[in-house]
Enzyme design. Structure first.
Site, PDB file in Angstrom:
ATOM      1  N   CYS A   9      19.833  40.874  24.815  1.00  0.00           N
ATOM      2  CA  CYS A   9      20.110  41.236  23.292  1.00  0.00           C
ATOM      3  C   CYS A   9      21.476  41.766  23.170  1.00  0.00           C
ATOM      4  CB  CYS A   9      19.236  42.620  23.271  1.00  0.00           C
ATOM      5  SG  CYS A   9      19.514  43.924  24.390  1.00  0.00           S
ATOM      6  N   ARG A  15      16.075  46.524  23.604  1.00  0.00           N
ATOM      7  CA  ARG A  15      15.308  45.348  23.588  1.00  0.00           C
ATOM      8  C   ARG A  15      15.053  44.714  24.734  1.00  0.00           C
ATOM      9  NH1 ARG A  15      17.775  42.722  18.275  1.00  0.00           N
ATOM     10  NH2 ARG A  15      19.826  43.659  19.761  1.00  0.00           N
ATOM     11  N   ASP A 123      16.668  45.326  15.875  1.00  0.00           N
ATOM     12  CA  ASP A 123      17.502  45.997  16.530  1.00  0.00           C
ATOM     13  C   ASP A 123      17.022  47.754  16.359  1.00  0.00           C
ATOM     14  OD1 ASP A 123      19.275  47.963  18.076  1.00  0.00           O
ATOM     15  OD2 ASP A 123      21.278  46.413  17.173  1.00  0.00           O
TER      16      ASP A 123
HETATM   17  P1  4NP Z   1      19.982  46.376  22.208  1.00  0.00           P
HETATM   18  O1  4NP Z   1      20.161  47.487  20.888  1.00  0.00           O
HETATM   19  O2  4NP Z   1      20.802  45.289  21.820  1.00  0.00           O
HETATM   20  O3  4NP Z   1      18.584  46.130  21.645  1.00  0.00           O
HETATM   21  O4  4NP Z   1      20.309  47.178  23.480  1.00  0.00           O
HETATM   22  C1  4NP Z   1      21.665  48.070  20.818  1.00  0.00           C
HETATM   23  C2  4NP Z   1      22.149  49.134  21.767  1.00  0.00           C
HETATM   24  C3  4NP Z   1      23.333  49.354  21.390  1.00  0.00           C
HETATM   25  C4  4NP Z   1      24.371  49.009  20.353  1.00  0.00           C
HETATM   26  C5  4NP Z   1      23.750  47.958  19.485  1.00  0.00           C
HETATM   27  C6  4NP Z   1      22.487  47.542  19.771  1.00  0.00           C
HETATM   28  N1  4NP Z   1      25.393  49.586  20.088  1.00  0.00           N
HETATM   29  O5  4NP Z   1      26.091  48.871  19.050  1.00  0.00           O
HETATM   30  O6  4NP Z   1      26.010  50.191  20.945  1.00  0.00           O
END
Ligand code: 4NP
Length: 154
Positions: A9, A15, A123
C-alpha cells in the site's frame, strides 16, 4: 522453495499489514512467505496503525510484530506475486521497472474478487473505525480467492 507474496500500500501501516496478516492466517507458512511494504518511506520502522491492530485482533489475528518497510526494485525478483491495494500503488510499483516479467507479477488485490475491475481498497488512514472494518472485510474475501487460486495452480 516457498511461494512468496508481497502486499503493498502507500504507508504500510493500514491496509497492507492487514492483507499480510489475513493471508498468513489462511496459508501454511511452511510453504508460503507473505510480507508487506509501502511505496512511500513515510513510516519505515513503524508498527501498524492502532486501528489496523485492533480490527485484526477482533478477528483473531495478531499483526503487532510487523514493522513498515518501503518497496524496493529487488522485490520484483524476490516475490512471485505482488498485490497492490489501489490503482495509485499499482502505478507507482510498475513505474519502477521496464520488464514485462516484473510488471506481470503485479495485480490490484481486489481484481481477485472482481476481475478486471481495478477497484481500490480505500485508504482508511484519514477516516474512522468503520473504514478499517470495511477494509478488513474486503481483504478477507480477496485473500480467500487468492488462497483458492494458489491451491489450483499447485
Ligand atoms: P496505508 O495508509 O497506505 O494503507 O498504510 C496510509 C498511511 C499513512 C499515510 C497514507 C496512507 N500517510 O500519508 O502518512
Amino acid at each position: 522453495m516457498k511461494i512468496k507474496i508481497l502486499m503493498v500500500c502507500l504507508g504500510n501501516i493500514c491496509r497492507s499489514p492487514l492483507a499480510e496478516g489475513i493471508l498468513k492466517s489462511k496459508l501454511d507458512l511452511d510453504h508460503y512467505q507473505i510480507d508487506s511494504c509501502g511505496t512511500s518511506g513515510y513510516h519505515i520502522g513503524n508498527k501498524p496503525d492502532p486501528r489496523s491492530i485492533d480490527i485484526a485482533k477482533k478477528n483473531g489475528i495478531d499483526i503487532t510484530d510487523q514493522r513498515a518497510a518501503q518497496f524496493k526494485t529487488s522485490d520484483f525478483n524476490a516475490y512471485d506475486y505482488i498485490y497492490a491495494m489501489d490503482r495509485s500503488n499499482y502505478q507507482n510499483i510498475v513505474a519502477l521497472t521496464d520488464k514485462s516479467e516484473d510488471k506481470n507479477k503485479v495485480e490490484q488485490i481486489l481484481n481477485e474478487l472482481h476481475p478486471n475491475s481495478n477497484l481500490d481498497v480505500p485508504d482508511p488512514y484519514f477516516g474512522g473505525d468503520q473504514g478499517f472494518e470495511d477494509v478488513f472485510q474486503m481483504l478477507d474475501k480477496a485473500c480467500d480467492n487468492i488462497v483458492l487460486k494458489l491451491k489450483e495452480s499447485k
